[in-house]
Enzyme design. Structure first.
Site, PDB file in Angstrom:
ATOM      1  N   ARG A 110      13.564   4.539  11.989  1.00  0.00           N
ATOM      2  CA  ARG A 110      12.342   5.351  11.988  1.00  0.00           C
ATOM      3  C   ARG A 110      11.494   5.068  13.242  1.00  0.00           C
ATOM      4  O   ARG A 110      12.023   4.606  14.247  1.00  0.00           O
ATOM      5  CB  ARG A 110      11.581   5.104  10.666  1.00  0.00           C
ATOM      6  CG  ARG A 110      12.418   5.470   9.434  1.00  0.00           C
ATOM      7  CD  ARG A 110      11.660   5.269   8.149  1.00  0.00           C
ATOM      8  NE  ARG A 110      10.489   6.150   8.089  1.00  0.00           N
ATOM      9  CZ  ARG A 110       9.451   5.966   7.254  1.00  0.00           C
ATOM     10  NH1 ARG A 110       9.454   4.916   6.430  1.00  0.00           N
ATOM     11  NH2 ARG A 110       8.447   6.802   7.263  1.00  0.00           N
TER      12      ARG A 110
ATOM     13  N   PRO B 195       0.797  -1.227   0.000  1.00  0.00           N
ATOM     14  CA  PRO B 195       0.000   0.000   0.000  1.00  0.00           C
ATOM     15  C   PRO B 195       0.830   1.278   0.000  1.00  0.00           C
ATOM     16  O   PRO B 195       1.899   1.345   0.610  1.00  0.00           O
ATOM     17  CB  PRO B 195      -0.814  -0.098   1.298  1.00  0.00           C
ATOM     18  CG  PRO B 195      -0.085  -1.063   2.148  1.00  0.00           C
ATOM     19  CD  PRO B 195       0.571  -2.037   1.208  1.00  0.00           C
ATOM     20  N   ASN B 196       0.283   2.253  -0.701  1.00  0.00           N
ATOM     21  CA  ASN B 196       0.823   3.618  -0.802  1.00  0.00           C
ATOM     22  C   ASN B 196       2.087   3.722  -1.656  1.00  0.00           C
ATOM     23  O   ASN B 196       2.566   4.828  -1.893  1.00  0.00           O
ATOM     24  CB  ASN B 196       1.084   4.217   0.600  1.00  0.00           C
ATOM     25  CG  ASN B 196      -0.206   4.354   1.380  1.00  0.00           C
ATOM     26  OD1 ASN B 196      -1.160   4.960   0.902  1.00  0.00           O
ATOM     27  ND2 ASN B 196      -0.273   3.764   2.564  1.00  0.00           N
TER      28      ASN B 196
ATOM     29  N   GLU C 172      12.193  -9.682   1.635  1.00  0.00           N
ATOM     30  CA  GLU C 172      11.463  -8.474   2.036  1.00  0.00           C
ATOM     31  C   GLU C 172      12.352  -7.263   1.809  1.00  0.00           C
ATOM     32  O   GLU C 172      13.519  -7.281   2.214  1.00  0.00           O
ATOM     33  CB  GLU C 172      11.099  -8.589   3.518  1.00  0.00           C
ATOM     34  CG  GLU C 172      10.359  -7.367   4.041  1.00  0.00           C
ATOM     35  CD  GLU C 172      10.132  -7.432   5.549  1.00  0.00           C
ATOM     36  OE1 GLU C 172       9.960  -8.541   6.091  1.00  0.00           O
ATOM     37  OE2 GLU C 172      10.148  -6.363   6.174  1.00  0.00           O
TER      38      GLU C 172
ATOM     39  N   HIS D 201      12.628  -2.791   1.764  1.00  0.00           N
ATOM     40  CA  HIS D 201      12.068  -1.481   2.108  1.00  0.00           C
ATOM     41  C   HIS D 201      12.968  -0.399   1.556  1.00  0.00           C
ATOM     42  O   HIS D 201      14.204  -0.498   1.649  1.00  0.00           O
ATOM     43  CB  HIS D 201      11.944  -1.314   3.621  1.00  0.00           C
ATOM     44  CG  HIS D 201      10.988  -2.288   4.216  1.00  0.00           C
ATOM     45  ND1 HIS D 201       9.625  -2.140   4.131  1.00  0.00           N
ATOM     46  CD2 HIS D 201      11.206  -3.462   4.853  1.00  0.00           C
ATOM     47  CE1 HIS D 201       9.041  -3.179   4.708  1.00  0.00           C
ATOM     48  NE2 HIS D 201       9.972  -3.999   5.154  1.00  0.00           N
TER      49      HIS D 201
ATOM     50  N   ALA E 254       3.179  -0.684   4.911  1.00  0.00           N
ATOM     51  CA  ALA E 254       2.794  -0.696   6.333  1.00  0.00           C
ATOM     52  C   ALA E 254       2.272  -2.068   6.768  1.00  0.00           C
ATOM     53  O   ALA E 254       2.298  -2.377   7.976  1.00  0.00           O
ATOM     54  CB  ALA E 254       1.754   0.377   6.596  1.00  0.00           C
TER      55      ALA E 254
ATOM     56  N   ARG F 259       5.246  11.048  -2.596  1.00  0.00           N
ATOM     57  CA  ARG F 259       5.112  10.755  -1.170  1.00  0.00           C
ATOM     58  C   ARG F 259       6.466  10.889  -0.471  1.00  0.00           C
ATOM     59  O   ARG F 259       7.381  10.131  -0.768  1.00  0.00           O
ATOM     60  CB  ARG F 259       4.599   9.309  -1.023  1.00  0.00           C
ATOM     61  CG  ARG F 259       4.520   8.813   0.390  1.00  0.00           C
ATOM     62  CD  ARG F 259       4.268   7.318   0.410  1.00  0.00           C
ATOM     63  NE  ARG F 259       4.124   6.835   1.768  1.00  0.00           N
ATOM     64  CZ  ARG F 259       4.264   5.579   2.130  1.00  0.00           C
ATOM     65  NH1 ARG F 259       4.536   4.653   1.215  1.00  0.00           N
ATOM     66  NH2 ARG F 259       4.125   5.226   3.379  1.00  0.00           N
TER      67      ARG F 259
ATOM     68  N   ASN G 136       7.742  -5.714  -1.011  1.00  0.00           N
ATOM     69  CA  ASN G 136       7.734  -4.586  -0.087  1.00  0.00           C
ATOM     70  C   ASN G 136       6.293  -4.467   0.398  1.00  0.00           C
ATOM     71  O   ASN G 136       5.456  -3.900  -0.293  1.00  0.00           O
ATOM     72  CB  ASN G 136       8.178  -3.300  -0.788  1.00  0.00           C
ATOM     73  CG  ASN G 136       8.174  -2.122   0.174  1.00  0.00           C
ATOM     74  OD1 ASN G 136       7.668  -2.201   1.299  1.00  0.00           O
ATOM     75  ND2 ASN G 136       8.749  -1.010  -0.259  1.00  0.00           N
TER      76      ASN G 136
ATOM     77  N   TYR H  29      11.540   8.436   0.723  1.00  0.00           N
ATOM     78  CA  TYR H  29      11.363   7.348  -0.237  1.00  0.00           C
ATOM     79  C   TYR H  29      12.008   7.612  -1.602  1.00  0.00           C
ATOM     80  O   TYR H  29      11.971   6.747  -2.470  1.00  0.00           O
ATOM     81  CB  TYR H  29       9.870   7.058  -0.427  1.00  0.00           C
ATOM     82  CG  TYR H  29       9.196   6.611   0.852  1.00  0.00           C
ATOM     83  CD1 TYR H  29       9.612   5.448   1.509  1.00  0.00           C
ATOM     84  CD2 TYR H  29       8.150   7.341   1.410  1.00  0.00           C
ATOM     85  CE1 TYR H  29       9.014   5.036   2.692  1.00  0.00           C
ATOM     86  CE2 TYR H  29       7.531   6.925   2.590  1.00  0.00           C
ATOM     87  CZ  TYR H  29       7.975   5.776   3.222  1.00  0.00           C
ATOM     88  OH  TYR H  29       7.376   5.369   4.389  1.00  0.00           O
TER      89      TYR H  29
END
Ligand code: DQA
Length: 152
Positions: A107, A10-11, A98, A100, A77, A18, A74, A23
């Site tokens: 963070r 998502p996103n 995985e 990111h 969230a 964003r 990825n 990012y």
């Protein structure tokens, strides 16, 4: 020829606009284009998928099992709380890496936990779009004999 499924959660469709300081400035389409170039160079087949919906990502993992030799994911969230995506990866048994874009460990505390990582062969975080490139390379390396899932 290995077949690799890339899954963006998502996103990530908002990449480019964003929080570029977190990012980067590449759009998702630009990242996918770069990954296709990496795949072509490595001689692997690539499919890419993005969704903002947990169930659609679960379905994509299931469908990948009918086609792919491994996943680069990825989960956005969902990383931090989706037992459904974790169970899907564990359920199909495909090797998954995985990735990111951001260094999630540097963070907010809620991003330090991944419920997905324990069912993945490894995790690459913090290198922007290159996390995907490195994840793809790591997965290909993991698939190649003599590795193929063994420590060697
Ligand atoms: C992310 C990190 C997640 O914590 C966040 O929710 C994202 C993007 C990353 O690629 O850095 O959506 O997965």
């Amino acid at each position: 020829m290995w077949r690799i499924q890339i899954i963006h959660g998502p996103n990530l469709n908002l990449l480019g606009q964003r929080a570029p300081e977190v990012y980067g400035r590449l759009t998702l389409a630009e990242i996918d284009e770069r990954l296709r170039a990496c795949a072509a160079e490595a001689g692997v087949k690539l499919r890419t998928f993005q969704s903002n919906h947990e169930g659609d990502i679960v379905d994509a993992v299931h469908q990948a099992a009918g086609w792919a030799d491994g996943l680069v994911i990825n989960p956005g969230a969902y990383t931090h709380y989706s037992y459904a995506i974790r169970d899907a990866i564990a359920g199909v048994g495909l090797p998954a890496v995985e990735v990111h874009l951001s260094n999630v460990q540097a963070r907010e505390p809620f991003r330090h936990t991944s419920v997905i990582a324990p069912v993945c062969v490894g995790q690459i975080v913090g290198f922007g779009w290159q996390s995907y490139r490195l994840g793809l390379a790591a997965l290909i390396d993991w698939l190649e004999p003599p590795h193929s899932g063994n420590e060697s």
